[in-house]
Design a protein around this motif. Structure first.
Motif, PDB file in Angstrom:
ATOM      1  N   ASN A   1       0.803  -1.226   0.000  1.00  0.00           N
ATOM      2  CA  ASN A   1       0.000   0.000   0.000  1.00  0.00           C
ATOM      3  C   ASN A   1       0.836   1.276   0.000  1.00  0.00           C
ATOM      4  N   HIS A   2       2.130   1.156   0.234  1.00  0.00           N
ATOM      5  CA  HIS A   2       2.970   2.343   0.428  1.00  0.00           C
ATOM      6  C   HIS A   2       2.996   3.263  -0.795  1.00  0.00           C
ATOM      7  N   ASN A   3       3.103   2.702  -1.995  1.00  0.00           N
ATOM      8  CA  ASN A   3       3.135   3.538  -3.200  1.00  0.00           C
ATOM      9  C   ASN A   3       1.873   4.387  -3.318  1.00  0.00           C
ATOM     10  N   GLU A   4       0.742   3.747  -3.144  1.00  0.00           N
ATOM     11  CA  GLU A   4      -0.533   4.458  -3.243  1.00  0.00           C
ATOM     12  C   GLU A   4      -0.658   5.508  -2.142  1.00  0.00           C
ATOM     13  N   GLN A   5      -0.206   5.179  -0.952  1.00  0.00           N
ATOM     14  CA  GLN A   5      -0.285   6.117   0.162  1.00  0.00           C
ATOM     15  C   GLN A   5       0.592   7.341  -0.072  1.00  0.00           C
ATOM     16  N   ILE A   6       1.756   7.145  -0.697  1.00  0.00           N
ATOM     17  CA  ILE A   6       2.609   8.295  -1.033  1.00  0.00           C
ATOM     18  C   ILE A   6       1.882   9.206  -2.018  1.00  0.00           C
ATOM     19  N   VAL A   7       1.346   8.604  -3.081  1.00  0.00           N
ATOM     20  CA  VAL A   7       0.643   9.379  -4.108  1.00  0.00           C
ATOM     21  C   VAL A   7      -0.569  10.091  -3.513  1.00  0.00           C
ATOM     22  N   ASP A   8      -1.242   9.436  -2.564  1.00  0.00           N
ATOM     23  CA  ASP A   8      -2.417  10.029  -1.913  1.00  0.00           C
ATOM     24  C   ASP A   8      -2.046  10.996  -0.794  1.00  0.00           C
ATOM     25  N   ARG A   9      -0.741  11.154  -0.539  1.00  0.00           N
ATOM     26  CA  ARG A   9      -0.219  12.080   0.470  1.00  0.00           C
ATOM     27  C   ARG A   9      -0.695  11.750   1.887  1.00  0.00           C
ATOM     28  N   GLU A  10      -0.771  10.467   2.191  1.00  0.00           N
ATOM     29  CA  GLU A  10      -1.175  10.067   3.531  1.00  0.00           C
ATOM     30  C   GLU A  10      -0.038  10.366   4.506  1.00  0.00           C
ATOM     31  N   PRO A  11      -0.348  10.996   5.641  1.00  0.00           N
ATOM     32  CA  PRO A  11       0.689  11.451   6.576  1.00  0.00           C
ATOM     33  C   PRO A  11       1.680  10.373   7.009  1.00  0.00           C
ATOM     34  N   GLY A  12       1.209   9.185   7.349  1.00  0.00           N
ATOM     35  CA  GLY A  12       2.115   8.124   7.797  1.00  0.00           C
ATOM     36  C   GLY A  12       3.097   7.707   6.715  1.00  0.00           C
ATOM     37  N   ALA A  13       2.623   7.624   5.483  1.00  0.00           N
ATOM     38  CA  ALA A  13       3.491   7.244   4.357  1.00  0.00           C
ATOM     39  C   ALA A  13       4.512   8.334   4.079  1.00  0.00           C
ATOM     40  N   LEU A  14       4.087   9.591   4.148  1.00  0.00           N
ATOM     41  CA  LEU A  14       5.017  10.695   3.929  1.00  0.00           C
ATOM     42  C   LEU A  14       6.067  10.756   5.036  1.00  0.00           C
ATOM     43  N   GLU A  15       5.633  10.522   6.266  1.00  0.00           N
ATOM     44  CA  GLU A  15       6.568  10.517   7.392  1.00  0.00           C
ATOM     45  C   GLU A  15       7.633   9.438   7.186  1.00  0.00           C
ATOM     46  N   LEU A  16       7.222   8.261   6.771  1.00  0.00           N
ATOM     47  CA  LEU A  16       8.162   7.176   6.521  1.00  0.00           C
ATOM     48  C   LEU A  16       9.086   7.505   5.346  1.00  0.00           C
ATOM     49  N   TYR A  17       8.526   8.043   4.272  1.00  0.00           N
ATOM     50  CA  TYR A  17       9.333   8.435   3.113  1.00  0.00           C
ATOM     51  C   TYR A  17      10.447   9.398   3.542  1.00  0.00           C
ATOM     52  N   PHE A  18      10.092  10.446   4.291  1.00  0.00           N
ATOM     53  CA  PHE A  18      11.090  11.442   4.680  1.00  0.00           C
ATOM     54  C   PHE A  18      12.056  10.908   5.739  1.00  0.00           C
ATOM     55  N   LYS A  19      11.622   9.956   6.550  1.00  0.00           N
ATOM     56  CA  LYS A  19      12.543   9.294   7.486  1.00  0.00           C
ATOM     57  C   LYS A  19      13.601   8.532   6.690  1.00  0.00           C
ATOM     58  N   ARG A  20      13.160   7.765   5.694  1.00  0.00           N
ATOM     59  CA  ARG A  20      14.108   7.008   4.865  1.00  0.00           C
ATOM     60  C   ARG A  20      15.017   7.950   4.076  1.00  0.00           C
ATOM     61  N   LYS A  21      14.473   9.055   3.612  1.00  0.00           N
ATOM     62  CA  LYS A  21      15.279  10.021   2.862  1.00  0.00           C
ATOM     63  C   LYS A  21      16.373  10.599   3.747  1.00  0.00           C
ATOM     64  N   THR A  22      16.021  10.960   4.975  1.00  0.00           N
ATOM     65  CA  THR A  22      17.012  11.495   5.911  1.00  0.00           C
ATOM     66  C   THR A  22      18.099  10.470   6.198  1.00  0.00           C
ATOM     67  N   GLU A  23      17.697   9.201   6.370  1.00  0.00           N
ATOM     68  CA  GLU A  23      18.675   8.144   6.605  1.00  0.00           C
ATOM     69  C   GLU A  23      19.645   8.027   5.435  1.00  0.00           C
ATOM     70  N   ILE A  24      19.121   8.080   4.213  1.00  0.00           N
ATOM     71  CA  ILE A  24      19.974   7.973   3.034  1.00  0.00           C
ATOM     72  C   ILE A  24      20.890   9.202   2.920  1.00  0.00           C
ATOM     73  N   GLU A  25      20.338  10.376   3.132  1.00  0.00           N
ATOM     74  CA  GLU A  25      21.134  11.615   3.046  1.00  0.00           C
ATOM     75  C   GLU A  25      22.256  11.634   4.081  1.00  0.00           C
ATOM     76  N   ASN A  26      21.998  11.048   5.232  1.00  0.00           N
ATOM     77  CA  ASN A  26      22.995  11.030   6.306  1.00  0.00           C
ATOM     78  C   ASN A  26      23.823   9.750   6.302  1.00  0.00           C
ATOM     79  N   ASN A  27      23.704   8.971   5.210  1.00  0.00           N
ATOM     80  CA  ASN A  27      24.437   7.719   5.056  1.00  0.00           C
ATOM     81  C   ASN A  27      24.229   6.774   6.233  1.00  0.00           C
TER      82      ASN A  27
END
Length: 131
Positions: free
Chosen positions: A103-129
């Motif tokens: 469901n994560h892909n659809e939740q991102i596209v639908d801008r669901e808060p939990g999915a966006l929070e997870l997306y940006f958590k993973r992005k921060t992890e990647i940016e900070n190696n």
């Protein structure tokens, strides 16, 4: 970390191979961190975010500036029987939930808060190696 530079956005100035030519809302000459790649209908789409709005964009809009990917990226091959959004998806590369949470892909596209929070958590992890 895979990064791409936006080279096209104007619908009057995109390569003819770009599906659904319209203003994509991206910033020209801006470098984006790629959070995932989907193969759908034999077309590659990059998952990037502009103004905190992650979306999938056709690869033809970009030039790859850093082709390295996180060692924590995963790969998922889909079949027609999966019934997972988008229904024409053939394969996915990216962080774990992007590939394996149906469901994560659809939740991102639908801008669901939990999915966006997870997306940006993973992005921060990647940016900070961290991954």
């Amino acid at each position: 970390m895979m990064k791409v530079l936006c080279k096209y956005n104007d619908p009057d100035n995109v390569p003819p191979s770009v599906p659904n030519s319209f203003n994509f809302g991206l910033e020209l000459e801006k470098e984006y961190l790629v959070m995932g790649i989907v193969l759908a209908k034999k077309q590659l789409w990059y998952l990037v975010d502009e103004k905190s709005r992650p979306s999938f964009f056709p690869y033809q809009l970009f030039e790859v500036t850093d082709a390295s990917i996180s060692t924590r990226w995963h790969f998922k091959l889909y079949s027609e029987d999966d019934g997972i959004f988008p229904f024409d998806k053939e394969a996915m590369w990216g962080y774990y939930e992007l590939c394996f949470n149906e469901n994560h892909n659809e939740q991102i596209v639908d801008r669901e808060p939990g999915a966006l929070e997870l997306y940006f958590k993973r992005k921060t992890e990647i940016e900070n190696n961290l991954v």
